[in-house]
Each structure stands twice: as structure tokens, then as C-alpha cells.
Design a protein around this motif. Structure first.
Motif, PDB file in Angstrom:
ATOM      1  N   GLU A   4     -10.391  61.884  56.851  1.00  0.00           N
ATOM      2  CA  GLU A   4     -11.060  61.609  58.120  1.00  0.00           C
ATOM      3  C   GLU A   4     -11.698  60.210  57.920  1.00  0.00           C
ATOM      4  N   LEU A   5     -11.658  59.068  58.739  1.00  0.00           N
ATOM      5  CA  LEU A   5     -12.533  58.021  58.634  1.00  0.00           C
ATOM      6  C   LEU A   5     -13.197  58.093  59.617  1.00  0.00           C
ATOM      7  N   GLY A   6     -14.686  57.897  59.417  1.00  0.00           N
ATOM      8  CA  GLY A   6     -15.498  57.603  60.395  1.00  0.00           C
ATOM      9  C   GLY A   6     -16.103  56.172  60.504  1.00  0.00           C
ATOM     10  N   ILE A   7     -16.121  55.327  61.533  1.00  0.00           N
ATOM     11  CA  ILE A   7     -16.398  54.177  61.376  1.00  0.00           C
ATOM     12  C   ILE A   7     -17.749  53.983  62.552  1.00  0.00           C
ATOM     13  N   PHE A   8     -18.707  53.548  61.839  1.00  0.00           N
ATOM     14  CA  PHE A   8     -20.130  53.418  62.236  1.00  0.00           C
ATOM     15  C   PHE A   8     -20.636  51.876  62.495  1.00  0.00           C
ATOM     16  N   PRO A   9     -21.073  51.497  63.700  1.00  0.00           N
ATOM     17  CA  PRO A   9     -21.638  50.229  63.735  1.00  0.00           C
ATOM     18  C   PRO A   9     -23.299  50.498  63.512  1.00  0.00           C
ATOM     19  N   PRO A  10     -23.859  49.431  63.347  1.00  0.00           N
ATOM     20  CA  PRO A  10     -25.275  49.218  63.298  1.00  0.00           C
ATOM     21  C   PRO A  10     -25.952  49.882  64.206  1.00  0.00           C
ATOM     22  N   VAL A  11     -26.931  50.799  63.858  1.00  0.00           N
ATOM     23  CA  VAL A  11     -27.633  51.737  64.889  1.00  0.00           C
ATOM     24  C   VAL A  11     -29.198  51.371  64.475  1.00  0.00           C
ATOM     25  N   VAL A  26     -15.403  45.250  64.035  1.00  0.00           N
ATOM     26  CA  VAL A  26     -14.671  45.619  62.651  1.00  0.00           C
ATOM     27  C   VAL A  26     -14.607  44.440  61.424  1.00  0.00           C
ATOM     28  N   PHE A  27     -13.825  43.557  61.738  1.00  0.00           N
ATOM     29  CA  PHE A  27     -13.816  42.692  60.856  1.00  0.00           C
ATOM     30  C   PHE A  27     -14.146  40.969  61.005  1.00  0.00           C
ATOM     31  N   GLU A  28     -14.780  40.415  59.923  1.00  0.00           N
ATOM     32  CA  GLU A  28     -15.446  39.037  60.106  1.00  0.00           C
ATOM     33  C   GLU A  28     -14.523  38.324  60.865  1.00  0.00           C
ATOM     34  N   ALA A  29     -15.087  37.359  61.492  1.00  0.00           N
ATOM     35  CA  ALA A  29     -14.140  36.350  62.486  1.00  0.00           C
ATOM     36  C   ALA A  29     -13.307  35.575  61.572  1.00  0.00           C
ATOM     37  N   GLY A  30     -12.167  35.639  62.143  1.00  0.00           N
ATOM     38  CA  GLY A  30     -10.830  34.854  61.533  1.00  0.00           C
ATOM     39  C   GLY A  30     -10.315  35.478  60.357  1.00  0.00           C
ATOM     40  N   THR A  31     -10.772  36.837  60.125  1.00  0.00           N
ATOM     41  CA  THR A  31     -10.190  37.706  58.831  1.00  0.00           C
ATOM     42  C   THR A  31      -9.786  38.937  59.299  1.00  0.00           C
ATOM     43  N   ASP A  32      -8.615  39.536  58.447  1.00  0.00           N
ATOM     44  CA  ASP A  32      -8.121  40.666  58.638  1.00  0.00           C
ATOM     45  C   ASP A  32      -8.590  41.346  57.284  1.00  0.00           C
ATOM     46  N   CYS A  46     -17.006  43.464  58.621  1.00  0.00           N
ATOM     47  CA  CYS A  46     -18.266  42.682  58.951  1.00  0.00           C
ATOM     48  C   CYS A  46     -19.316  43.363  58.086  1.00  0.00           C
ATOM     49  N   GLY A  47     -20.470  42.769  57.663  1.00  0.00           N
ATOM     50  CA  GLY A  47     -21.316  43.329  56.831  1.00  0.00           C
ATOM     51  C   GLY A  47     -22.227  44.550  57.231  1.00  0.00           C
ATOM     52  N   TYR A  48     -22.252  44.734  58.559  1.00  0.00           N
ATOM     53  CA  TYR A  48     -22.804  45.805  59.269  1.00  0.00           C
ATOM     54  C   TYR A  48     -22.106  47.162  59.588  1.00  0.00           C
ATOM     55  N   ILE A  49     -20.886  46.988  59.415  1.00  0.00           N
ATOM     56  CA  ILE A  49     -20.101  48.185  59.745  1.00  0.00           C
ATOM     57  C   ILE A  49     -20.123  49.051  58.309  1.00  0.00           C
ATOM     58  N   ASN A  50     -20.042  50.338  58.892  1.00  0.00           N
ATOM     59  CA  ASN A  50     -20.008  51.186  57.731  1.00  0.00           C
ATOM     60  C   ASN A  50     -18.758  52.295  57.843  1.00  0.00           C
ATOM     61  N   VAL A  51     -17.915  52.317  56.765  1.00  0.00           N
ATOM     62  CA  VAL A  51     -16.649  53.006  57.000  1.00  0.00           C
ATOM     63  C   VAL A  51     -16.764  54.120  55.717  1.00  0.00           C
ATOM     64  N   GLY A  81     -16.421  61.501  54.421  1.00  0.00           N
ATOM     65  CA  GLY A  81     -18.165  61.445  54.271  1.00  0.00           C
ATOM     66  C   GLY A  81     -18.557  60.730  53.170  1.00  0.00           C
ATOM     67  N   ASN A  82     -17.700  59.816  52.551  1.00  0.00           N
ATOM     68  CA  ASN A  82     -18.085  58.843  51.281  1.00  0.00           C
ATOM     69  C   ASN A  82     -17.913  57.534  51.863  1.00  0.00           C
ATOM     70  N   ASN A  83     -18.864  56.569  51.653  1.00  0.00           N
ATOM     71  CA  ASN A  83     -18.880  55.240  51.881  1.00  0.00           C
ATOM     72  C   ASN A  83     -17.706  54.395  51.174  1.00  0.00           C
ATOM     73  N   ILE A  84     -16.710  53.713  51.947  1.00  0.00           N
ATOM     74  CA  ILE A  84     -15.794  53.333  51.019  1.00  0.00           C
ATOM     75  C   ILE A  84     -16.293  52.013  50.376  1.00  0.00           C
ATOM     76  N   LYS A  85     -17.540  51.748  50.445  1.00  0.00           N
ATOM     77  CA  LYS A  85     -17.765  50.759  49.668  1.00  0.00           C
ATOM     78  C   LYS A  85     -18.284  50.964  48.142  1.00  0.00           C
TER      79      LYS A  85
END
Length: 93
Positions: free
Chosen positions: A83-90, A46-52, A56-61, A65-69
Motif C-alpha cells: 500500500e502506497l500513501g501519497i501525502f501533499p504538504p499539510v 508529484v514530480f518536480e517540473a520537467g522530470t519524471d 517534489c520536495g514536499y511530497i511524502n510517499v 507506513g514507512n517513508n520511502i525516503k
């Protein structure tokens, strides 16, 4: 603090061994930190190494239904019953 439903997909769901859970937090970041405290193996996905503080660039939250970006990112404020949906790369074909 808002009570939020978190839905996990693909390998995130496999690692946590659940497809959804309820967590509390005032922001997306607080909920994701709570999630990674409960399931430490998810942190590196979920998070880039060493950060909270950086996804990660490839995670979509998605929040309801709306991307938090396209919102306030990790600082997006949450409300009860969000409702939060967390999607890894597919990938696939």
C-alpha cells in the motif's frame, strides 16, 4: 509486476476524485508514473517540473507506513498487496 493499492490524500484526492485505486508496477517510480499518466493534473504536484525521476520536495510517499525516503526512494521494489500513501504538504492550525 506487483498489484499495489494507492491511497491519495488532501488535494491529490480532490484532483483525482478518488481516495484510492489499484495500480501495477515493479517500483514506486513505476506506480507513480502510471498514476500521473492516468491523472495528468497530478504530475506537477508529484514530480518536480520537467522530470519524471525526482519527487517534489514536499511530497511524502509511504510504503506500508514507512517513508520511502528511508528506503530506496523511487527505486523501492514493490510486492503484491503493498500500500502506497501519497501525502501533499499539510498546513493548518
Amino acid at each position: 509486476m506487483a498489484n499495489v493499492k494507492v491511497k491519495l490524500f488532501a488535494n491529490l484526492r480532490e484532483i483525482a476524485q478518488t481516495s484510492s485505486l489499484s495500480l501495477t508496477g515493479d517500483s514506486v517510480k513505476e506506480v507513480l508514473l502510471s498514476l500521473t499518466e492516468q491523472y495528468p493534473a497530478l504530475k506537477e504536484l508529484v514530480f518536480e517540473a520537467g522530470t519524471d525521476a525526482k519527487l517534489c520536495g514536499y511530497i511524502n510517499v509511504f510504503l506500508n507506513g514507512n517513508n520511502i525516503k528511508h528506503m530506496e526512494g523511487l527505486e523501492t521494489v514493490l510486492s503484491d498487496d503493498d500500500e502506497l500513501g501519497i501525502f501533499p504538504p499539510v498546513s493548518g492550525g
